[in-house]
Design an enzyme around this catalytic site. Sequence first.
Site, short mmCIF file in Angstrom:
data_model
loop_
_atom_site.label_atom_id
_atom_site.label_comp_id
_atom_site.label_asym_id
_atom_site.label_seq_id
_atom_site.Cartn_x
_atom_site.Cartn_y
_atom_site.Cartn_z
N ASP A 86 -2.27 -18.22 2.87
CA ASP A 86 -2.60 -19.08 1.60
C ASP A 86 -3.77 -20.26 2.79
O ASP A 86 -4.61 -20.30 2.50
CB ASP A 86 -2.37 -19.76 0.14
CG ASP A 86 -1.27 -20.49 0.59
OD1 ASP A 86 -0.14 -20.30 1.43
OD2 ASP A 86 -0.50 -21.41 0.12
N ASP B 118 -11.61 -9.79 4.09
CA ASP B 118 -12.83 -9.99 3.78
C ASP B 118 -13.42 -11.92 4.21
O ASP B 118 -14.65 -11.35 3.57
CB ASP B 118 -13.24 -9.53 1.96
CG ASP B 118 -12.79 -8.15 1.49
OD1 ASP B 118 -13.50 -7.66 2.08
OD2 ASP B 118 -13.70 -8.14 0.18
N TYR C 214 0.58 -0.86 -0.39
CA TYR C 214 -0.20 -0.12 0.02
C TYR C 214 0.57 1.49 -0.02
O TYR C 214 -0.02 2.32 -0.16
CB TYR C 214 -1.07 -0.01 1.50
CG TYR C 214 -1.91 -0.94 1.27
CD1 TYR C 214 -2.09 -2.19 1.01
CD2 TYR C 214 -3.69 -0.33 1.34
CE1 TYR C 214 -3.29 -2.74 0.56
CE2 TYR C 214 -4.78 -0.54 0.80
CZ TYR C 214 -4.35 -2.79 0.18
OH TYR C 214 -5.32 -2.97 0.27
N ASP D 157 -6.05 -7.02 4.26
CA ASP D 157 -7.07 -6.37 3.33
C ASP D 157 -7.98 -7.55 2.52
O ASP D 157 -9.07 -8.01 2.95
CB ASP D 157 -6.44 -6.08 2.40
CG ASP D 157 -7.45 -5.38 1.82
OD1 ASP D 157 -8.58 -4.80 1.84
OD2 ASP D 157 -7.34 -5.98 -0.03
N LYS E 209 4.00 -15.00 3.90
CA LYS E 209 4.49 -15.35 2.78
C LYS E 209 5.64 -15.94 2.66
O LYS E 209 6.50 -15.12 1.96
CB LYS E 209 3.37 -15.21 1.43
CG LYS E 209 3.79 -15.88 0.21
CD LYS E 209 2.73 -17.01 0.49
CE LYS E 209 3.32 -17.63 -0.85
NZ LYS E 209 2.53 -19.23 -1.04
C1 IPM Z 1 -10.37 -1.71 3.11
C2 IPM Z 1 -10.59 -0.84 1.21
C3 IPM Z 1 -9.64 -0.15 1.08
C4 IPM Z 1 -8.23 -1.34 0.71
C5 IPM Z 1 -9.59 0.45 0.26
C6 IPM Z 1 -10.83 1.38 -0.31
C7 IPM Z 1 -8.70 1.26 -0.04
O1 IPM Z 1 -10.70 -2.26 0.72
O2 IPM Z 1 -10.62 -1.01 3.95
O3 IPM Z 1 -10.44 -2.94 3.29
O4 IPM Z 1 -8.06 -1.93 0.63
O5 IPM Z 1 -7.57 -0.73 2.19
MN MN Z 2 -10.56 -4.47 1.62
#
Ligand code: IPM
Ligand code: MN
Length: 349
Positions: free
Chosen positions: A219, A247, A135, A243, A186
């Site tokens: 992974d 999710d 990032y 990140d 990793k």
């Molecule tokens: C998150 C989002 C952000 C990230 C994006 C919107 C830049 O996906 O907060 O997880 O990748 O950190």
């Molecule tokens: Mn995200």
Amino acid sequence: MYRIALLPCDGVGPEVVAEGLKVLEVAAAKYGVEYETVEYDVGGDRYLRTGEVLPDSVLDELRQMDAIYLGAVGHPDVAPGILEKGILLRLRFELDQYINLRPVKLYPGVATPLAGKGPEDIDFIVVRENTEGLYAGIGGSLRRGTPHEVAMQEAVYTRMGTERCIRYAFELARTRDEKKVTMVDKSNVLTFGHDLWVRTFAEVGEEYPDIETDHAYVDACCMWMVKNPEWFDVIVTCNMFGDIITDLGAMVQGGMGVAASGNINPNGVSMFEPIHGSAPKYTGQNVICPVAGIAAAGMTMEYLGEVECGKAIEDAVIAALASGKLGDLSTRSGVSTTETGDLVASLVE
Ligand code: IPM
Ligand code: MN
């Protein structure tokens, strides 16, 4: 008197922030927490209107706040990256919010797609490094748009940044029952960057003999999060992997509608937000589940030191989810954004 900056931003962001504030108002009154909010107009609409993303004057004001409460960033008419980098990532970096804290907790009454797993199995927290790694935005391209294009995107890891993140994870583990930190990396492939993580984790870990340590490649971590989520207590990982796995974590805990997060600078201004994005196609329809946004308001209170108030918000969220009145938390649940906010607010005790 706390000063809380509001950045509702794009898409459904304003709708979920409104519900979070609704609940916060009730909880704060109940626990005698005094605060004022200052709302800032940033996001895709302002950018399209004026060309401004995050003016320096706004950033300077945000530095003086006690906390920031953010909705969601991302606009269908703005090229990907402009708002994400210009608002969200810039704030994380400039305010040195070096921890992205993401609880993965399945609350009773919430359905998980993991067969045979329940709330006692799914209760961990991801400590995502939030200012470095892929990032960092270091890189460039050469001969762009030609068949000979070269693109470089560097991952940046510093000893300081790695160590403060890992240390935070160990300190956090001390406050939890299980007292275990799993480092996810990793290092079998990223033999420079993640070797630094491995050595730092081992060295810092020696200072915490009371904390169990474990390791998983990213992974395999994805596999274990689905197969044996009960193995995890605190996960510490780099920015990009954090990140991605959060999710997955959000799905495991019942969906994007419930997952909240905090961008933490333990010595500065922290920012709280739902993990979900701006979901443009649902904007203004009053159908998005605001529970993640409400939970982020609870985290804001907790990190301001208003633990009772924060806990009251979390407990109200738990009670609302357990009530069975929120349907499946999807946009088709039949329960509107505002009705959900009303229910949670009514359950603040
Ligand atoms: C998150 C989002 C952000 C990230 C994006 C919107 C830049 O996906 O907060 O997880 O990748 O950190
Ligand atoms: Mn995200």
